[in-house]
Design a protein around this motif. Structure first.
Motif, PDB file in Angstrom:
ATOM      1  N   GLU A 183       0.876  -1.163   0.000  1.00  0.00           N
ATOM      2  CA  GLU A 183       0.000   0.000   0.000  1.00  0.00           C
ATOM      3  C   GLU A 183       0.913   1.213   0.000  1.00  0.00           C
ATOM      4  O   GLU A 183       1.635   1.462   0.972  1.00  0.00           O
ATOM      5  CB  GLU A 183      -0.896   0.003   1.239  1.00  0.00           C
ATOM      6  N   TYR A 184       0.899   1.944  -1.115  1.00  0.00           N
ATOM      7  CA  TYR A 184       1.769   3.101  -1.287  1.00  0.00           C
ATOM      8  C   TYR A 184       0.945   4.354  -1.037  1.00  0.00           C
ATOM      9  O   TYR A 184      -0.067   4.580  -1.696  1.00  0.00           O
ATOM     10  CB  TYR A 184       2.354   3.114  -2.701  1.00  0.00           C
ATOM     11  N   GLU A 185       1.365   5.142  -0.059  1.00  0.00           N
ATOM     12  CA  GLU A 185       0.646   6.365   0.263  1.00  0.00           C
ATOM     13  C   GLU A 185       1.579   7.561   0.181  1.00  0.00           C
ATOM     14  O   GLU A 185       2.678   7.547   0.745  1.00  0.00           O
ATOM     15  CB  GLU A 185       0.039   6.291   1.675  1.00  0.00           C
ATOM     16  N   ASN A 186       1.131   8.588  -0.561  1.00  0.00           N
ATOM     17  CA  ASN A 186       1.879   9.828  -0.723  1.00  0.00           C
ATOM     18  C   ASN A 186       3.302   9.573  -1.241  1.00  0.00           C
ATOM     19  O   ASN A 186       4.253  10.200  -0.797  1.00  0.00           O
ATOM     20  CB  ASN A 186       1.908  10.614   0.600  1.00  0.00           C
ATOM     21  N   CYS A 187       3.416   8.634  -2.179  1.00  0.00           N
ATOM     22  CA  CYS A 187       4.712   8.319  -2.778  1.00  0.00           C
ATOM     23  C   CYS A 187       4.816   8.973  -4.151  1.00  0.00           C
ATOM     24  O   CYS A 187       3.818   9.236  -4.807  1.00  0.00           O
ATOM     25  CB  CYS A 187       4.895   6.808  -2.910  1.00  0.00           C
ATOM     26  N   VAL A 188       6.052   9.211  -4.584  1.00  0.00           N
ATOM     27  CA  VAL A 188       6.314   9.791  -5.894  1.00  0.00           C
ATOM     28  C   VAL A 188       7.155   8.801  -6.692  1.00  0.00           C
ATOM     29  O   VAL A 188       8.173   8.300  -6.209  1.00  0.00           O
ATOM     30  CB  VAL A 188       7.058  11.142  -5.768  1.00  0.00           C
ATOM     31  N   PHE A 189       6.701   8.529  -7.915  1.00  0.00           N
ATOM     32  CA  PHE A 189       7.434   7.689  -8.856  1.00  0.00           C
ATOM     33  C   PHE A 189       7.858   8.594  -9.997  1.00  0.00           C
ATOM     34  O   PHE A 189       7.017   9.101 -10.731  1.00  0.00           O
ATOM     35  CB  PHE A 189       6.551   6.539  -9.363  1.00  0.00           C
ATOM     36  N   GLU A 190       9.156   8.832 -10.115  1.00  0.00           N
ATOM     37  CA  GLU A 190       9.657   9.787 -11.103  1.00  0.00           C
ATOM     38  C   GLU A 190      10.635   9.093 -12.053  1.00  0.00           C
ATOM     39  O   GLU A 190      11.622   8.506 -11.622  1.00  0.00           O
ATOM     40  CB  GLU A 190      10.349  10.944 -10.387  1.00  0.00           C
ATOM     41  N   GLY A 191      10.305   9.136 -13.356  1.00  0.00           N
ATOM     42  CA  GLY A 191      11.182   8.568 -14.366  1.00  0.00           C
ATOM     43  C   GLY A 191      11.314   7.057 -14.291  1.00  0.00           C
ATOM     44  O   GLY A 191      12.299   6.495 -14.753  1.00  0.00           O
ATOM     45  N   CYS A 192      10.317   6.385 -13.724  1.00  0.00           N
ATOM     46  CA  CYS A 192      10.380   4.929 -13.572  1.00  0.00           C
ATOM     47  C   CYS A 192       9.806   4.227 -14.804  1.00  0.00           C
ATOM     48  O   CYS A 192       8.903   4.735 -15.457  1.00  0.00           O
ATOM     49  CB  CYS A 192       9.611   4.493 -12.332  1.00  0.00           C
ATOM     50  N   ASP A 193      10.351   3.051 -15.094  1.00  0.00           N
ATOM     51  CA  ASP A 193       9.903   2.260 -16.241  1.00  0.00           C
ATOM     52  C   ASP A 193       9.225   0.989 -15.744  1.00  0.00           C
ATOM     53  O   ASP A 193       9.860   0.148 -15.116  1.00  0.00           O
ATOM     54  CB  ASP A 193      11.091   1.915 -17.140  1.00  0.00           C
ATOM     55  N   PHE A 194       7.918   0.890 -16.019  1.00  0.00           N
ATOM     56  CA  PHE A 194       7.126  -0.278 -15.638  1.00  0.00           C
ATOM     57  C   PHE A 194       6.667  -1.052 -16.878  1.00  0.00           C
ATOM     58  O   PHE A 194       5.892  -1.987 -16.761  1.00  0.00           O
ATOM     59  CB  PHE A 194       5.865   0.166 -14.884  1.00  0.00           C
ATOM     60  N   GLU A 195       7.091  -0.655 -18.077  1.00  0.00           N
ATOM     61  CA  GLU A 195       6.537  -1.174 -19.327  1.00  0.00           C
ATOM     62  C   GLU A 195       6.413  -2.693 -19.330  1.00  0.00           C
ATOM     63  O   GLU A 195       7.360  -3.410 -19.030  1.00  0.00           O
ATOM     64  CB  GLU A 195       7.382  -0.728 -20.523  1.00  0.00           C
ATOM     65  N   GLU A 196       5.194  -3.158 -19.662  1.00  0.00           N
ATOM     66  CA  GLU A 196       4.844  -4.575 -19.743  1.00  0.00           C
ATOM     67  C   GLU A 196       5.090  -5.316 -18.442  1.00  0.00           C
ATOM     68  O   GLU A 196       5.202  -6.545 -18.421  1.00  0.00           O
ATOM     69  CB  GLU A 196       5.551  -5.244 -20.923  1.00  0.00           C
TER      70      GLU A 196
END
Length: 188
Positions: free
Chosen positions: A23-36
């Motif tokens: 459970e991610y709360e108030n998190c920032v994902f910047e420049g991340c690659d989740f492709e496929e």
């Protein structure tokens, strides 16, 4: 499921290794690659995804509550696979082409400056949604509730007013032509 709060994930690659379930709360994902990759069965509350690639990600049973997507590539996503309980997200300058929002209730949804090419909005409730400066080329609207939606700055509209409730929707003069396309008439 672990609880992760107030964390910043920067330039991470989750295409081979998946984001830990949590459970991610108030998190920032910047420049991340989740492709496929896999974001299934995750909970995101008050999170921001910025400059991320989420194309063709598995979203089965994922919860997005008050989640913001900025400048993200999000092609081919099946948002109807998400858990729709408290679903609330906004998109700003994202490429959502070939994604699907089939049957979802997305009242007051924000699609700001997005590419929505060939997106499926069939049976969705987009009452009071805002499509400000978004490209809707080949987007599918069929039995879609569009009352009070703002299309005034959207481009490449093609909406059949006989199949989609539009009462109170806002269009530019040029956008109105997208309501007449099916009649194959010429306007000079």
């Amino acid at each position: 499921m672990s609880f992760i709060a107030d964390q910043i994930f920067k330039n991470q690659n989750y295409t081979q290794t998946r984001l830990p379930k949590g459970e991610y709360e108030n998190c920032v994902f910047e420049g991340c690659d989740f492709e496929e990759g896999y974001l299934d069965n995750q909970n995101f509350m008050e999170c921001t995804f910025s400059d991320c690639n989420l194309s063709n990600v598995n979203l089965a049973h994922t919860i997005f509550k008050e989640t913001t997507f900025l400048h993200c590539k999000m092609m081919g996503l099946k948002f109807e696979a998400c858990n729709d309980f408290l679903m609330d997200f906004s998109f700003n300058d994202c490429n959502l082409s070939f994604s699907s929002f089939y049957g979802l209730s997305l009242k007051s949804q924000q699609f700001l400056a997005c590419k929505l090419i060939s997106v499926d909005f069939t049976n969705a409730d987009l009452t009071a949604a805002n499509f400000d400066t978004s490209d809707l080329h080949k987007a599918v609207f069929d039995a879609t509730k569009l009352q009070k939606a703002d299309f005034s700055k959207a481009i490449n509209l093609n909406i059949d007013p006989e199949k989609n409730p539009l009462k109170g929707a806002l269009f530019s003069k040029e956008g109105v032509l997208g309501l007449l396309r099916k009649y194959d008439i010429r306007i000079e």
